[in-house]
Structures are given as C-alpha cells and as structure tokens.
Scaffold this motif. Structure first.
Motif, PDB file in Angstrom:
ATOM      1  N   PHE A   1       0.789  -1.233   0.000  1.00 20.81           N
ATOM      2  CA  PHE A   1       0.000   0.000   0.000  1.00 20.81           C
ATOM      3  C   PHE A   1       0.821   1.283   0.000  1.00 20.81           C
ATOM      4  N   GLY A   2       2.114   1.178  -0.249  1.00 16.62           N
ATOM      5  CA  GLY A   2       2.955   2.370  -0.295  1.00 16.62           C
ATOM      6  C   GLY A   2       2.571   3.288  -1.446  1.00 16.62           C
ATOM      7  N   GLY A   3       2.747   4.581  -1.237  1.00 18.33           N
ATOM      8  CA  GLY A   3       2.480   5.564  -2.291  1.00 18.33           C
ATOM      9  C   GLY A   3       1.058   5.507  -2.796  1.00 18.33           C
ATOM     10  N   ILE A   4       0.904   5.514  -4.122  1.00 20.27           N
ATOM     11  CA  ILE A   4      -0.428   5.577  -4.725  1.00 20.27           C
ATOM     12  C   ILE A   4      -1.166   4.244  -4.703  1.00 20.27           C
ATOM     13  N   LYS A   5      -0.539   3.185  -4.166  1.00 23.66           N
ATOM     14  CA  LYS A   5      -1.198   1.880  -4.103  1.00 23.66           C
ATOM     15  C   LYS A   5      -2.205   1.800  -2.957  1.00 23.66           C
ATOM     16  N   GLY A   6      -2.226   2.814  -2.103  1.00 27.84           N
ATOM     17  CA  GLY A   6      -3.136   2.777  -0.964  1.00 27.84           C
ATOM     18  C   GLY A   6      -3.510   4.165  -0.489  1.00 27.84           C
ATOM     19  N   CYS A   7      -4.326   4.196   0.528  1.00 22.65           N
ATOM     20  CA  CYS A   7      -4.752   5.442   1.189  1.00 22.65           C
ATOM     21  C   CYS A   7      -3.867   5.645   2.415  1.00 22.65           C
ATOM     22  N   THR A   8      -3.307   6.821   2.532  1.00 25.18           N
ATOM     23  CA  THR A   8      -2.436   7.137   3.666  1.00 25.18           C
ATOM     24  C   THR A   8      -3.127   6.836   4.995  1.00 25.18           C
ATOM     25  N   HIS A   9      -4.393   7.173   5.088  1.00 25.45           N
ATOM     26  CA  HIS A   9      -5.104   7.056   6.365  1.00 25.45           C
ATOM     27  C   HIS A   9      -5.439   5.607   6.701  1.00 25.45           C
ATOM     28  N   LEU A  10      -5.882   4.827   5.718  1.00 28.31           N
ATOM     29  CA  LEU A  10      -6.118   3.402   5.978  1.00 28.31           C
ATOM     30  C   LEU A  10      -4.807   2.694   6.269  1.00 28.31           C
ATOM     31  N   ARG A  11      -3.757   3.055   5.534  1.00 25.78           N
ATOM     32  CA  ARG A  11      -2.432   2.455   5.763  1.00 25.78           C
ATOM     33  C   ARG A  11      -1.960   2.763   7.183  1.00 25.78           C
ATOM     34  N   GLU A  12      -2.204   3.967   7.642  1.00 26.99           N
ATOM     35  CA  GLU A  12      -1.787   4.370   8.987  1.00 26.99           C
ATOM     36  C   GLU A  12      -2.456   3.519  10.063  1.00 26.99           C
ATOM     37  N   LEU A  13      -3.649   3.044   9.796  1.00 29.65           N
ATOM     38  CA  LEU A  13      -4.374   2.237  10.782  1.00 29.65           C
ATOM     39  C   LEU A  13      -3.798   0.834  10.952  1.00 29.65           C
ATOM     40  N   LEU A  14      -3.068   0.361   9.957  1.00 29.37           N
ATOM     41  CA  LEU A  14      -2.603  -1.027   9.989  1.00 29.37           C
ATOM     42  C   LEU A  14      -1.536  -1.301  11.049  1.00 29.37           C
ATOM     43  N   GLY A  15      -0.772  -0.291  11.456  1.00 30.96           N
ATOM     44  CA  GLY A  15       0.195  -0.480  12.543  1.00 30.96           C
ATOM     45  C   GLY A  15      -0.500  -0.737  13.865  1.00 30.96           C
TER      46      GLY A  15
END
Length: 195
Positions: free
Chosen positions: A117-131
C-alpha cells in the motif's frame, strides 16, 4: 480557546483533531474482528475541490478498516468504509486492502504494508491504521487464546513477549513474577571507569 493540560499557561486554538479508535471482537464463529476507525476534524471551515463546504466539526476523513483474523493471526477477510473523504476518488482504493487476505500479522508486518500500500497503491489514512491494528489484534487474539489454554500451552506466546518492551525485559521484575522459568539473570551495566 483551550488551555493545555501539559502547560497550564498556554492557550491553544484547535487546528486539527484526529481520533483513532480500534476495537477487537471475538466472533461467534471462532474468528476475530479488529475494527479501526479514523476521524479527522478541522478547527476552521475548509474546502476541497469535491467538498466546497466542510464546516468546523464536520469530518474531513471518516474511515473504517476491519480485519477478520483466525487464531493464528491470518487475515481471512477485509472490509473498509470511507464515509467522509476530501476527494471523490479516495474510495476507489478501498478494495485494494483485500490484498491483505491470506497475510498474517507478525514479523515483517510493516514491510508487507509498505509493499502492498505504499504511495499511490493505498490510502495514507487506511495504511496508517494497519500499525495499531496489529497491536490490538495481538491483544485481542493472543489474550483470548492464552485464556482458553493452559499455562504450558501458552508458554510460546509468553516467551515471544519477553524483551518485547521495557516492562517485560527478561531480567526485570515483571517477567520474574509472571513467568519465572523465562526470567533471565540480572546483568548490571557498569559505567566505564576513566582515569
């Protein structure tokens, strides 16, 4: 104006408020849901090309990500919702998170997130939730699995926790009290003597 709880002499004006709420659920089918919600609210009225009027107090972002896990932390299903976004195109990436199905939360999790999900492959905010989802998943699944197993069956989980944080350092008092057989000898670090 709000007064800081840290510094009582400083007045502050709200600029941005992000709230993240993550809840772990045990399901009736033996699986677990870890549901994370992120909400962003601004302290001023703002505008975006797709939302020309976002008043103070209205969500700029309101997104939910839910991972369904088995007892081994393997992801069985992923569901997302993007109820408020700054741009109409944001929800187009929500289904990309289905790529997590079959992955396992554990070693290498952060790397997996970046690859998928890095860069344009994902949403920054959804990616942030995964940690933080990973830590809540651990607290939910491992706690429940240890509770339903006997002490010896749970020993592998306990062993993995030792030295995972300061409170559970191998030569510390907490490991000695909780799992004496996993306690490490105390080693005092001597300061170097210089003359």
């Amino acid at each position: 104006m709000a007064v800081s709880s840290v510094n009582k002499h400083v007045e502050r004006k709200l600029s941005h408020h992000r709230s993240i709420d993550i809840v772990g659920y045990q399901r009736s089918d033996g699986l677990y849901d870890i549901e994370a919600k992120l909400i962003d609210v601004k302290g001023i009225d703002i505008t975006t090309p797709d939302r020309p009027d976002i008043p103070v107090g209205e969500s700029l972002h309101d997104m939910t990500l839910c991972l369904t896990l088995d007892t081994t932390m393997k992801i069985i299903d992923v569901n997302t919702s993007m109820d408020a976004t700054p741009y109409n195109t944001c929800p187009e990436v929500a289904d990309a998170y289905k790529a997590l199905i079959g992955e396992r939360i554990g070693g290498g999790w952060t790397k997996t997130i970046k690859i998928l999900f890095g860069g344009i492959k994902g949403c920054t905010h959804l990616r942030e939730l995964l940690g933080p989802i990973a830590t809540v998943a651990f607290q939910t699944v491992v706690d429940e699995e240890c509770r339903t197993k006997d002490y010896q069956e749970s020993m592998g989980v306990f062993k993995a926790m030792v030295n995972g944080c300061y409170g559970l350092k191998g030569d510390g008092v907490n490991v000695a009290r909780l799992w004496p057989e996993l306690a490490e000898p105390f080693t005092e670090i001597s300061p170097e003597i210089t003359e």
